[in-house]
Design a protein around this motif. Structure first.
Motif, short mmCIF file in Angstrom:
data_model
loop_
_atom_site.label_atom_id
_atom_site.label_comp_id
_atom_site.label_asym_id
_atom_site.label_seq_id
_atom_site.Cartn_x
_atom_site.Cartn_y
_atom_site.Cartn_z
N LYS A 109 50.64 66.94 19.00
CA LYS A 109 50.84 68.38 19.00
C LYS A 109 51.88 68.48 20.32
N CYS A 110 52.93 69.20 19.93
CA CYS A 110 53.66 69.48 21.03
C CYS A 110 54.72 70.60 21.08
N VAL A 111 54.99 71.36 22.18
CA VAL A 111 55.66 72.55 22.27
C VAL A 111 57.10 72.19 23.25
N ASN A 112 58.06 72.56 22.73
CA ASN A 112 59.21 72.35 23.71
C ASN A 112 59.77 73.61 23.69
N ILE A 113 60.34 74.03 24.85
CA ILE A 113 60.99 75.42 25.16
C ILE A 113 62.31 75.13 25.46
N SER A 114 63.28 75.73 24.94
CA SER A 114 64.77 75.50 25.48
C SER A 114 65.38 76.81 25.68
N HIS A 115 66.31 76.79 26.60
CA HIS A 115 67.01 78.01 26.69
C HIS A 115 68.19 78.32 25.85
N ILE A 116 68.34 79.33 25.30
CA ILE A 116 69.60 79.43 24.32
C ILE A 116 70.09 80.63 24.84
N PRO A 117 71.61 80.95 24.55
CA PRO A 117 72.03 82.44 24.71
C PRO A 117 71.42 83.59 24.56
N TRP A 118 70.88 84.30 25.34
CA TRP A 118 69.99 85.58 25.03
C TRP A 118 68.55 85.38 24.91
N GLY A 119 67.99 84.01 25.03
CA GLY A 119 66.81 83.98 24.52
C GLY A 119 66.28 82.54 24.83
N VAL A 120 65.07 82.25 24.04
CA VAL A 120 64.70 80.87 24.22
C VAL A 120 64.44 80.42 22.80
N GLU A 121 64.40 79.23 22.35
CA GLU A 121 63.98 78.41 21.31
C GLU A 121 62.95 77.53 21.60
N ILE A 122 62.01 77.76 20.55
CA ILE A 122 60.49 77.12 20.75
C ILE A 122 60.55 76.07 19.49
N ALA A 123 60.32 74.91 19.77
CA ALA A 123 60.15 73.70 18.76
C ALA A 123 58.72 73.29 19.14
N ILE A 124 58.00 73.45 17.72
CA ILE A 124 56.33 73.25 17.86
C ILE A 124 56.43 72.07 16.68
N CYS A 125 55.67 71.12 16.78
CA CYS A 125 54.97 70.08 16.05
C CYS A 125 53.68 70.12 15.88
N ILE A 126 53.01 70.56 14.84
CA ILE A 126 51.65 70.57 14.72
C ILE A 126 51.09 69.86 13.53
N GLY A 127 49.77 69.58 13.23
CA GLY A 127 49.22 69.19 11.86
C GLY A 127 49.38 70.22 10.82
N LEU A 128 49.39 69.58 9.63
CA LEU A 128 49.62 70.32 8.51
C LEU A 128 48.55 71.39 8.23
N GLU A 129 47.33 70.76 8.44
CA GLU A 129 46.24 71.68 8.07
C GLU A 129 46.25 73.09 8.98
N GLU A 130 46.77 72.91 10.21
CA GLU A 130 46.64 74.11 11.15
C GLU A 130 47.97 74.52 11.31
N GLY A 131 48.92 74.56 10.37
CA GLY A 131 50.29 75.00 10.55
C GLY A 131 50.44 76.74 10.58
N LEU A 180 54.85 80.45 30.15
CA LEU A 180 54.94 80.63 28.69
C LEU A 180 54.66 79.17 28.14
N GLN A 181 55.22 77.94 28.45
CA GLN A 181 54.97 76.65 28.23
C GLN A 181 53.38 76.31 28.37
N HIS A 182 52.68 76.76 29.30
CA HIS A 182 51.19 76.63 29.25
C HIS A 182 50.55 77.48 28.21
N LYS A 183 51.07 78.59 27.89
CA LYS A 183 50.11 79.22 27.06
C LYS A 183 50.46 78.67 25.70
N LEU A 184 51.53 78.40 25.34
CA LEU A 184 51.77 77.74 24.20
C LEU A 184 51.10 76.43 23.91
#
Length: 190
Positions: A109-131, A180-184
């Motif tokens: 399970k992971c959350v990765n936050i990246s800066h994009i112009p005018w915002g952020v992009e969040i990539a999340i990987c989780i198990g199918l049953e909790e998606g 934000l990273q911590h909360k996610l």
């Protein structure tokens, strides 16, 4: 009396010379400050300095930008450490019942936050049953943090769900990436 006049002339001449030296030193200091301010201004993104004219405005924006970059570095360090954990076979990863060594059927399970112009992009990987249940919690956190969700794409692969969420943020410098990273992270581990 002639000696006295000569002494006054020497004293006046010394004072004038000191004033000239002080003026020259001050002129060089102002020139150096102008050069440094121009260098600082050229190092800042255009959108932070447009419309601002004074050196103090530029210095204030530079301070905010430095804080923003520090948060970004902190977030990238967290992301790097997570990627190292995912690659390292001896690392422990979170599962529904506790921690198990990678490779024993555990879901990363992971959350990765990246800066994009005018915002952020969040990539999340989780198990199918909790998606879907986790996604709504994550969206709520993003909205609370002032991120307006623009798009969300989900992909199902090998029993995992990968979400990519793109957001717009009105004031990126006020967004605390580490918090934000911590909360996610906390939300997907529940």
């Amino acid at each position: 009396m002639a000696e006295e006049n000569q002494h006054i002339k020497l004293t006046t001449s010394d004072n004038d010379e000191k004033k000239i030296i002080r003026r020259e030193v001050e002129k060089q200091r102002r020139t150096q400050m102008a050069i440094l301010c121009a260098s600082l201004r050229s190092s800042l993104p255009f959108e932070l300095i447009k419309g601002k004219r004074s050196a103090s405005d530029h210095i204030g924006e530079a301070v905010n930008y430095i804080h923003f970059l520090k948060q970004k570095i902190d977030a990238l360090e967290i992301k790097r450490d997570r990627l190292k954990q995912m690659i390292n076979p001896s690392s422990l990863v979170e599962t529904g019942t506790g921690t198990e060594p990678h490779g024993s059927g555990a879901l990363v399970k992971c959350v990765n936050i990246s800066h994009i112009p005018w915002g952020v992009e969040i990539a999340i990987c989780i198990g199918l049953e909790e998606g879907s249940s986790r996604l709504s919690v994550l969206m709520e956190i993003l909205l609370q943090e002032g991120c307006d969700v623009v798009s969300c794409f989900s992909t199902h692969t090998n029993g995992r769900i990968f979400h990519t969420i793109k957001t717009e943020v009105e004031n990126l410098t006020s967004l605390d990436f580490a918090a934000l990273q911590h909360k996610l992270d906390h939300a997907i581990l529940l």
